[in-house]
Design an enzyme around this catalytic site. Structure first.
Site, PDB file in Angstrom:
ATOM      1  N   GLY A  44      34.942 -41.255  96.943  1.00 29.00           N
ATOM      2  CA  GLY A  44      34.040 -40.781  95.910  1.00 29.00           C
ATOM      3  C   GLY A  44      32.616 -41.131  96.288  1.00 29.00           C
ATOM      4  N   GLN A  45      31.675 -40.267  95.923  1.00 26.91           N
ATOM      5  CA  GLN A  45      30.296 -40.496  96.347  1.00 26.91           C
ATOM      6  C   GLN A  45      29.329 -39.857  95.381  1.00 26.91           C
ATOM      7  OE1 GLN A  45      29.791 -39.658 100.472  1.00 26.91           O
ATOM      8  NE2 GLN A  45      27.726 -40.474 100.584  1.00 26.91           N
ATOM      9  N   GLY A  46      28.173 -40.510  95.202  1.00 30.66           N
ATOM     10  CA  GLY A  46      27.141 -39.971  94.339  1.00 30.66           C
ATOM     11  C   GLY A  46      25.788 -40.500  94.769  1.00 30.66           C
ATOM     12  N   GLY A  47      24.754 -40.154  93.994  1.00 30.65           N
ATOM     13  CA  GLY A  47      23.396 -40.497  94.374  1.00 30.65           C
ATOM     14  C   GLY A  47      23.130 -41.980  94.465  1.00 30.65           C
ATOM     15  N   GLY A  49      25.680 -44.446  94.870  1.00 28.30           N
ATOM     16  CA  GLY A  49      26.630 -45.270  95.585  1.00 28.30           C
ATOM     17  C   GLY A  49      27.881 -44.544  96.012  1.00 28.30           C
ATOM     18  N   THR A  50      28.790 -45.326  96.580  1.00 31.05           N
ATOM     19  CA  THR A  50      29.996 -44.781  97.197  1.00 31.05           C
ATOM     20  C   THR A  50      31.197 -45.630  96.812  1.00 31.05           C
ATOM     21  OG1 THR A  50      28.654 -44.061  99.078  1.00 31.05           O
ATOM     22  CG2 THR A  50      31.029 -44.126  99.402  1.00 31.05           C
ATOM     23  N   VAL A  51      32.355 -44.990  96.671  1.00 30.22           N
ATOM     24  CA  VAL A  51      33.607 -45.695  96.426  1.00 30.22           C
ATOM     25  C   VAL A  51      34.506 -45.497  97.643  1.00 30.22           C
ATOM     26  CG1 VAL A  51      35.605 -45.970  94.903  1.00 30.22           C
ATOM     27  CG2 VAL A  51      33.390 -45.294  93.946  1.00 30.22           C
ATOM     28  N   LYS A  65      33.673 -50.342  94.990  1.00 28.71           N
ATOM     29  CA  LYS A  65      32.405 -49.728  94.622  1.00 28.71           C
ATOM     30  C   LYS A  65      31.268 -50.401  95.387  1.00 28.71           C
ATOM     31  CE  LYS A  65      32.448 -48.002  89.863  1.00 28.71           C
ATOM     32  NZ  LYS A  65      32.002 -48.312  88.491  1.00 28.71           N
ATOM     33  N   ASP A 162      30.141 -44.922  77.231  1.00 31.57           N
ATOM     34  CA  ASP A 162      30.084 -43.790  78.161  1.00 31.57           C
ATOM     35  C   ASP A 162      31.465 -43.156  78.328  1.00 31.57           C
ATOM     36  OD1 ASP A 162      28.768 -41.985  79.764  1.00 31.57           O
ATOM     37  OD2 ASP A 162      28.858 -43.222  81.575  1.00 31.57           O
TER      38      ASP A 162
END
Length: 368
Positions: A44-47, A49-51, A65, A162
């Site tokens: 998993g990845q986003g702006g 960070g990364t998993v 994480k 959330d």
């Protein structure tokens, strides 16, 4: 020091039993587990960070994480997640195994959940057909049970803040696992709510909280109501494909209910197999959860009890036994200290938070 080690130590010392969820991993252990954080291990990845998927020395598969940048607010979320998790004891919450502070950025280590996010299953046509109404109702019931536990049964009441379909993970049996407690808040027993900087995800965000900055447990109720809409309709929470006044799924749903046109927006995957009366019951429950005024919304304990009652009727349609209140409160069972991650990461993340592009708060980043 840089990653908030002293803050974490101080916070944990204030909560008896917290050390059980705060196993400290060495950087060497996690580097070996992920083959030095090899790109092939990314799940998993986003702006922000990364998993990574990793395998510990004892053979356990974990999700790790790792944030991209060093930021004080992220450290505070990291500390907050560990502290909040020390208060949680529920089998439908993703389990936090520990953390690592000696790397450039802090790392969180979780149990690995095999089947991705609820969001991915609902909004992927090839997968949505596998989500029968019975499975969707069970996922809703399990998630409501977690929120009821957080609000009513945890040692200190907790507001998740959330709740959304990307923060509900599924295992191979489609059992719900609530994740991501980085923005959650502990609420003192003598307080009904707390004043905070508004943070959450547009589409799921309680309009009363957005207007007043007063966070209460009814804010989670609103967000859960939106998740119910996703389960009922299979529609995205916000879409430019809908007409302007109905781009927000809540508005689209409430308009359909007002015009007595619910059938037009229900997911075709479930209409043919489900009891239409039960679909109407869940829709009416969702409408109550989405009331503009928090005081008019049910509590999560009431929501969990109603959903559990519907599940019982689905399994035993001829049964008229009254719902056992105590069982509903504790169902699903609470068995271990748990936490969350969004390993599918349909939004990017700070150390502990995954969101959509229009999130309100200090973590704003791109989504699926």
């Amino acid at each position: 020091m840089q990653n908030g080690g002293l803050m974490l130590q101080q916070q944990l010392s204030n909560h008896e039993g917290s050390t059980e969820v705060a196993k400290i991993f060495t950087a060497e252990e996690l580097e070996k587990a992920t083959n030095n954080f090899d790109e092939s291990k990314i799940i998993g990845q986003g702006g922000y960070g990364t998993v990574y998927k990793g395998t510990l020395r004892d053979g356990r598969i974990v999700a790790i994480k790792k944030s991209h940048i060093i930021d004080q607010s992220q450290n505070e979320q990291f500390i907050n997640e560990v502290v909040v998790l020390s208060q949680i004891n529920h089998r439908n919450v993703v389990k936090l195994l520990g953390c690592c502070l000696e790397t450039e950025v802090p790392l969180l280590v979780y149990e690995f959940i095999t089947n991705g996010t609820l969001h991915h299953h609902i909004h992927n046509k090839s997968k949505a057909s596998s989500l029968t109404w019975e499975i969707r109702l069970r996922i809703a019931t399990e998630t409501a049970g977690v929120l009821s536990y957080l609000h009513s049964a945890a040692s200190t009441p907790i507001i998740h803040r959330d709740i959304k379909s990307t923060n509900i993970l599924l295992d191979d049996s489609y059992t719900a696992k609530v994740s991501d407690f980085g923005t959650s808040r502990l609420v003192p027993q003598d307080q009904a709510g707390i004043s905070t900087v508004v943070q959450g995800t547009i589409g799921y965000l309680d309009p009363e909280y957005l207007r007043s900055s007063q966070l209460t447990d009814k804010s989670d109720v609103y967000s859960f109501g939106v998740v119910l809409l996703e389960l009922l309709t299979g529609e995205k929470v916000f879409s430019f494909d809908r007409i302007e006044e109905e781009r927000n799924l809540s508005m689209c749903f409430l308009s359909a209910m007002k015009d007595n046109c619910l059938g037009k927006i229900l997911d075709g995957c479930i209409v043919n197999e489900a009891n239409i009366e039960q679909l109407n019951e869940v829709a009416n429950l969702a409408r109550r959860c989405l009331s503009v005024k928090g005081e008019e919304r049910p509590t999560m304990k009431e929501v969990a009890m109603e959903l559990e009652g519907m599940r019982r009727m689905t399994k035993h349609p001829c049964a008229n036994d009254e719902l056992d209140v105590e069982e509903a409160k504790n169902s699903p069972g609470e068995t271990s200290n748990k936490s969350g991650y969004d390993f599918d990461v349909s939004g990017s993340m700070s150390v502990v938070s995954n969101t959509f592009p229009d999130q309100v708060g200090f973590a704003v980043h791109s989504g699926r």
